[in-house]
Design an enzyme around this catalytic site. Structure first.
Site, mmCIF file in Angstrom:
data_model
loop_
_atom_site.group_PDB
_atom_site.id
_atom_site.type_symbol
_atom_site.label_atom_id
_atom_site.label_comp_id
_atom_site.label_asym_id
_atom_site.label_seq_id
_atom_site.Cartn_x
_atom_site.Cartn_y
_atom_site.Cartn_z
ATOM 1 N N ARG A 20 0.853 -1.194 0.000
ATOM 2 C CA ARG A 20 0.000 0.000 0.000
ATOM 3 C C ARG A 20 0.891 1.246 0.000
ATOM 4 O O ARG A 20 1.679 1.469 0.908
ATOM 5 C CB ARG A 20 -0.914 0.031 1.224
ATOM 6 C CG ARG A 20 -1.894 1.201 1.176
ATOM 7 C CD ARG A 20 -2.913 1.160 2.297
ATOM 8 N NE ARG A 20 -3.949 2.154 2.074
ATOM 9 C CZ ARG A 20 -4.998 2.319 2.867
ATOM 10 N NH1 ARG A 20 -5.150 1.561 3.932
ATOM 11 N NH2 ARG A 20 -5.905 3.230 2.587
ATOM 12 N N GLY A 39 -10.186 7.037 21.090
ATOM 13 C CA GLY A 39 -9.016 6.225 21.371
ATOM 14 C C GLY A 39 -8.735 5.259 20.221
ATOM 15 O O GLY A 39 -9.534 5.135 19.285
ATOM 16 N N LEU A 41 -8.941 1.939 18.806
ATOM 17 C CA LEU A 41 -9.741 0.753 19.098
ATOM 18 C C LEU A 41 -8.998 -0.542 18.798
ATOM 19 O O LEU A 41 -9.243 -1.570 19.428
ATOM 20 C CB LEU A 41 -11.046 0.802 18.290
ATOM 21 C CG LEU A 41 -11.934 2.032 18.536
ATOM 22 C CD1 LEU A 41 -13.187 1.946 17.689
ATOM 23 C CD2 LEU A 41 -12.286 2.151 20.016
ATOM 24 N N GLN A 42 -8.084 -0.500 17.833
ATOM 25 C CA GLN A 42 -7.322 -1.695 17.452
ATOM 26 C C GLN A 42 -5.834 -1.348 17.403
ATOM 27 O O GLN A 42 -5.417 -0.530 16.584
ATOM 28 C CB GLN A 42 -7.781 -2.208 16.087
ATOM 29 C CG GLN A 42 -6.958 -3.350 15.529
ATOM 30 C CD GLN A 42 -7.071 -4.621 16.362
ATOM 31 O OE1 GLN A 42 -8.143 -4.955 16.855
ATOM 32 N NE2 GLN A 42 -5.966 -5.315 16.559
ATOM 33 N N GLU A 76 -0.504 0.559 9.175
ATOM 34 C CA GLU A 76 0.244 1.773 8.815
ATOM 35 C C GLU A 76 -0.678 2.994 8.755
ATOM 36 O O GLU A 76 -0.289 4.097 9.127
ATOM 37 C CB GLU A 76 0.952 1.594 7.476
ATOM 38 C CG GLU A 76 1.772 2.814 7.080
ATOM 39 C CD GLU A 76 2.621 2.622 5.839
ATOM 40 O OE1 GLU A 76 3.023 3.639 5.252
ATOM 41 O OE2 GLU A 76 2.883 1.459 5.477
ATOM 42 N N ASN A 115 -3.854 -5.798 3.342
ATOM 43 C CA ASN A 115 -4.156 -4.853 2.265
ATOM 44 C C ASN A 115 -5.182 -5.400 1.277
ATOM 45 O O ASN A 115 -6.035 -4.662 0.792
ATOM 46 C CB ASN A 115 -2.866 -4.472 1.530
ATOM 47 C CG ASN A 115 -2.082 -3.416 2.268
ATOM 48 O OD1 ASN A 115 -2.457 -2.261 2.297
ATOM 49 N ND2 ASN A 115 -0.995 -3.826 2.907
ATOM 50 N N ARG A 118 -8.922 -5.132 2.440
ATOM 51 C CA ARG A 118 -9.570 -3.827 2.581
ATOM 52 C C ARG A 118 -10.710 -3.682 1.581
ATOM 53 O O ARG A 118 -10.640 -4.209 0.473
ATOM 54 C CB ARG A 118 -8.565 -2.691 2.323
ATOM 55 C CG ARG A 118 -7.578 -2.470 3.420
ATOM 56 C CD ARG A 118 -6.395 -1.639 2.965
ATOM 57 N NE ARG A 118 -6.710 -0.691 1.930
ATOM 58 C CZ ARG A 118 -5.869 -0.413 0.921
ATOM 59 N NH1 ARG A 118 -4.735 -1.054 0.809
ATOM 60 N NH2 ARG A 118 -6.202 0.485 0.012
#
Length: 552
Positions: A20, A39, A41-42, A76, A115, A118
């Protein structure tokens, strides 16, 4: 074994192997805002980079590279958004991470998987990812099963790797469809550049039919040419069926070229035949066509071409001018399609066309120019509302008036083109300009700013809400001069991140100048660590060299 802990963002780097490469700046800002409100979350997933592990000097006991360095495996985009917040607050100097022990192969596999799963995966990056998997020894069948795609889908996506960068940008801007991009990817670099240049440096859109027409014309595909169904339309034009330039007539000599199609190896003859065929079809309409100087009347047909556009290349504009002159010389009236309102897409055999013709709603037209070559086509255009009245006189006057307005407009464009060409030659020839000793004038500053802005790239322009194809960029630069340093810095950033920097000594010097000045702590820390690490390696290598050559 994996563990979750907070790591300093300064110790984390992105992976050069991540397929990506494009990140929407506006969406990153939205994500950063969500992280600030809710915040992270992951957590992102990272791995320890082996070269950054703690090393103890055997002789001195000195610790080198005491802090481990980490590489992003997954996340990323989250990391980039977090970094936006880190620049504003020390609260974000550390980021939650899942730290995994992973080999290069395992990390690469995880990056590819993330990637490709997605929803908004870029087709070009998808092509790169599939290609990398294939290069790493994965079978196309296994890849297809793993990602729920067909084998044909994987193979087609991989073809996109053959596109030149300019066409990749067109694909990302949705100026060409994916199906058309796959066809273009099969062409050599010169043919791709020719297509790109014909599209005014990639600023005008092209449909799949446009691309197919370009390719058929490029390879002179005989059985796709309009004249194929009437191969013997003229005694003065040789028939393709028995011509030596037809690859189908060469047996095994042209076996690789032959394929399923007949191709002509004489481009000049192929182009001339297509031109003559269009003229032949026009002449068959002779009795019904409006002659030069005659008014347009209902029941007649007229030759039309698309008016010159601002984005047309010089050769395209000339092609239109030459076509008008040719058919005028043959005795026919030629008008721009813009004298009508808009095309009607019913076919000539559709009974609705007969009704519209009877009611004088549409006018029958003969188009003689296709996307990239002469092409005969019967079409119908709606009359403009002011022209939709019964009676030949009013219709003729309205259309003729519109035709004259178009000619006046084109006359003004020709003047601008001539002026532009003259000044282009001046710019090429003037030797005294660069030696002027006075400072930059306000106009020169604007000119320079526009050139920098145009060199910043599509993604940056999009991130600041700028579409240079739809607004006056000169006016934009003039009105936003206070943002000048932002454009300059983006230009610098882009140039120093290009692959060319690896091979250009001057660009390497510029990198050092920039980072030592703008990010001294980060620069000095990196320099110190690399110097220590490589000095130790060099020392060990010198010791081995002494042993080999017998030095004391």
């Amino acid at each position: 074994m994996a563990e979750i802990k907070n790591l300093p963002v300064s110790l984390i780097q992105t992976s050069p192997r991540n397929p990506r490469k494009t990140f929407d700046e506006e969406k990153l800002k939205e994500l950063a805002q969500n992280i600030e409100e809710q915040g992270l979350l992951q957590p992102i997933t990272v791995r320890v980079i082996k070269e950054g592990e703690t090393v103890i000097d055997e002789d001195t006991g000195e610790v080198i590279n005491a802090e481990s360095q980490y590489e992003i495996v997954c996340g990323e985009r989250r990391f980039r958004a977090w970094n936006m917040l880190a620049k504003k607050s020390d609260k974000y100097n550390e980021i939650p991470c899942i730290v995994r022990e992973m080999t290069d192969e395992q990390a690469f596999d995880a990056m590819i998987t993330e990637n490709l799963q997605r929803q908004d995966v870029d087709p070009v990056e998808e092509a790169i990812a599939f290609s990398l998997l294939l290069e790493n020894g994965n079978a196309v069948e296994d890849i297809a099963v793993r990602f729920g795609k067909s084998i044909r889908f994987i193979q087609d996506r991989v073809k996109l790797k053959g596109l030149i960068p300019e066409l990749i940008d067109m694909l990302r801007q949705e100026l060409i469809p994916i199906s058309g991009a796959m066809l273009l990817a099969k062409l050599d670099i010169d043919a791709q550049k020719e297509f790109y240049n014909e599209n005014v440096n990639g600023e005008s859109a092209a449909s799949i039919s446009d691309i197919k027409e370009y390719i058929d014309d490029l390879f002179c595909v005989i059985d796709k040419a309009q004249f194929f169904s009437e191969d013997n339309f003229s005694d003065s034009i040789p028939s393709c069926s028995g011509c030596i330039n037809n690859t189908a007539n060469h047996g095994c000599l042209f076996y690789e070229m032959k394929g399923k199609e007949q191709k002509c190896i004489n481009r000049e003859c192929f182009s001339r035949k297509q031109q003559e065929y269009v003229k032949y079809r026009v002449m068959k309409e002779f009795e019904n066509l409006v002659k030069k100087g005659e008014p347009l009347t209902f029941g007649k047909s007229v030759i039309v071409i698309e008016p010159p556009r601002s984005w047309d290349t010089k050769s395209e504009k000339q092609r239109k001018e030459d076509t008008i002159k040719m058919y005028n010389d043959m005795g026919f009236e030629v008008v721009y399609s813009s004298v009508f309102d808009h095309p009607c897409f019913y076919s000539e055999s559709d009974e609705r066309i007969a009704e519209k013709l009877e009611n004088n709603e549409v006018y029958r037209c003969i188009e003689v120019l296709g996307y990239s070559r002469p092409e005969f086509k019967v079409s119908f255009y709606y009359l403009k509302k002011s022209s939709s009245v019964k009676g030949a006189c009013n219709v003729s006057n309205q259309i003729e008036a519109e035709n004259i307005r178009n000619k006046i407009k084109r006359n003004g464009e020709l003047m601008v083109e001539k002026k532009t060409e003259t000044m282009r030659k001046w710019a090429d020839d003037m030797d005294d300009y660069t030696s002027k000793s006075d400072g930059m004038s306000p106009n020169e500053q604007i000119i320079f700013d526009v050139l920098v802005m145009k060199g910043c790239g599509y993604l940056f322009q999009k991130s600041i809400g700028l579409n240079i194809n739809k607004i006056d960029i000169v006016q934009y630069v003039t009105d936003n001069a206070k943002e000048r340093n932002k454009w300059y810095r983006e230009f610098i950033r882009a140039k120093l991140s290009e692959a060319a920097v690896m091979y250009d000594g001057d660009l390497k010097k510029l990198q050092n100048m920039l980072f030592s000045e703008q990010y001294p702590e980060r620069y000095n820390e990196m320099t110190s660590k690399l110097t220590s690490s490589y000095a130790k390696k060099e020392e060990n290598l010198n010791e081995k060299l002494k042993e080999l050559v017998g030095e004391q």
